[in-house]
Design an enzyme around this catalytic site. Structure first.
Site, PDB file in Angstrom:
ATOM      1  N   ASP A 142      44.976  40.968  41.119  1.00  0.00           N
ATOM      2  CA  ASP A 142      45.944  39.885  41.022  1.00  0.00           C
ATOM      3  C   ASP A 142      45.223  38.545  41.073  1.00  0.00           C
ATOM      4  O   ASP A 142      44.157  38.421  41.691  1.00  0.00           O
ATOM      5  CB  ASP A 142      46.937  39.933  42.191  1.00  0.00           C
ATOM      6  N   LYS A 143      45.811  37.550  40.476  1.00  0.00           N
ATOM      7  CA  LYS A 143      45.242  36.198  40.517  1.00  0.00           C
ATOM      8  C   LYS A 143      45.006  35.748  41.954  1.00  0.00           C
ATOM      9  O   LYS A 143      44.001  35.127  42.278  1.00  0.00           O
ATOM     10  CB  LYS A 143      46.177  35.223  39.807  1.00  0.00           C
TER      11      LYS A 143
END
Length: 323
Positions: A142-143
Site C-alpha cells: 500500500d502507498k
C-alpha cells in the site's frame, strides 16, 4: 563561459542525450547534435557524438547558450514528473541490488505503481534509476505502508519472482502497532474479504455485485503490549488481499493499526498516547521477505530498517524487534 556539471550517482549509466534532455527539456535534439559536432559539448574534456554512457563523477561541459532551455517543461509544471533529488532519495533506500533484482526499503507515502494523478511511484522512478533494465513489479505494498519491496530488473526474473509470490513460496513478515489489546496472543485468522468487509463464510456474503469473496489468511503473534492500549504484532500473511492486514487488525482482532484513517477512525487513541504518536503515518511495516533468487536459486532474506517515525515511538515504549 561554459559550465561544467558533475554527473551524480543517480545519473550513472545515463546516455548523454538523455542527460541533456532531462536537464534542458526545451532543447531541440538537432541543436544538441550540432553542439556535439562543434565540440561545444564535451565529457571530461573529450569530444562526444551524443550517445556516450555517462558515469558518476564525469564532468560534462555545457555551453551557456543552453541556459534558456533549462526551464521546466509543461509536464514538470503540472507535477507529473519527479526530480533528480527524488531519484537520489530513492537510491538511498536500496537494500540490495544485482543484475536481476533491486530491493527497496519503501518510504511511507510513496506509491508503488504509477497511474492517473500519481506523480511519484516506485515503478517509474526505478525505471529512471536503471534505464537499461526492464523494471517489473512482482508484488505490492500500500502507498501508506513502508518496508521491503522487491522489484525485478528483467523479464526472466519477473516471471520467476511472480511465481514465487503467487504460489506463496516467498514468505513475508510485517510489524504493526495496533490500537487496542489482542487476545489470544497468537493465532491464525482465516476468513473472507470483499469490498472492505470480512465474513466468516463465503455463504454469508451478499453484496449484490456478483463478485466472489476472497479467502484471506493471516498468522499473527503479539510480541508485547503496553498498558492495555497498544499491541506490537508480527503478521505473516498467507494470502495477499487488498488491505488484508489492515482489515484483519480492525475487524478481526478489533484493534486497528495506528494511523489507519480508513478502518480505524472509530477508535481514538488515548490522550497520553496521542502526545507520543505525533504522526499520521500508518504504523504498518513490511519487515522481512524471504525468497529464492531468480537466477542463482539461493534462498535470500531481506530485512528493512524501521522508518524514523516508527522507531521513535517504539523506543519510547521500549518495544523490540523480533529476533
Amino acid at each position: 563561459m561554459a559550465d561544467f556539471i558533475e554527473v551524480s550517482k543517480v545519473e550513472d549509466g545515463t546516455r548523454l542525450l538523455r542527460w541533456f534532455l532531462r536537464r534542458y527539456p526545451g532543447m531541440p535534439q538537432r541543436e544538441f547534435y550540432k553542439l556535439c559536432r562543434g565540440g561545444q559539448i564535451r565529457v571530461n574534456s573529450s569530444r562526444v557524438r551524443g550517445q556516450e554512457i555517462l558515469k558518476a563523477g564525469d564532468a560534462v561541459r555545457v555551453p551557456p547558450t543552453l541556459a534558456s532551455y533549462a526551464q521546466k517543461s509543461k509536464k514538470q509544471e503540472s507535477g507529473e514528473l519527479f526530480s533528480l533529488s527524488d531519484l537520489e532519495a530513492l537510491r538511498k533506500c536500496i537494500i540490495h541490488n544485482d543484475d536481476d533484482i533491486v530491493v527497496f526499503n519503501k518510504p511511507a507515502g510513496l506509491a508503488v505503481q504509477g497511474g492517473t494523478g500519481i506523480r511519484k511511484s516506485i515503478d517509474k522512478m526505478a525505471a529512471a534509476l536503471f534505464p537499461y533494465d526492464k523494471i517489473s513489479l512482482v508484488h505490492r505494498l500500500d502507498k501508506e505502508t513502508s518496508g521491503v519491496l522487491v522489484v525485478a530488473k528483467n523479464q526472466r526474473a519477473a516471471q520467476v519472482l511472480a511465481d514465487e509470490f503467487q504460489t506463496k513460496k516467498a514468505s513475508k513478515e510485517y510489524l504493526a502497532l495496533l490500537n487496542g489489546t489482542v487476545k489470544p496472543l497468537r493465532g491464525m485468522i482465516d476468513n473472507y474479504m470483499i469490498k472492505g468487509q470480512v465474513f466468516d463464510s463465503p455463504d454469508r456474503v451478499n453484496n449484490g455485485t456478483g463478485q466472489r469473496p476472497q479467502r484471506a489468511i493471516t498468522e499473527y503473534e503479539v510480541l508485547t503490549q503496553a498498558g492495555g492500549h497498544l499491541s506490537w504484532v508480527l503478521f505473516s500473511p498467507k494470502t495477499g488481499r487488498t488491505h488484508q492486514l489492515r482489515l484483519h487488525s480492525a475487524l478481526s482482532l478489533h484493534a486497528p493499526i495506528v494511523g489507519d484513517d480508513l478502518y480505524g477512525t472509530d477508535k481514538k487513541l488515548d490522550s497520553m498516547l496521542k502526545s507520543v504518536i505525533s504522526t499520521n503515518n500508518l504504523f504498518l511495516f513490511a519487515y522481512k521477505i524471504t525468497l529464492r533468487h531468480p537466477r542463482t536459486g539461493k534462498i535470500m532474506t531481506f530485512k528493512a530498517e524501521l522508518p524514523n517515525f516508527m522507531k521513535a515511538v517504539l523506543d519510547f515504549l521500549e518495544f523490540k524487534l523480533p529476533e
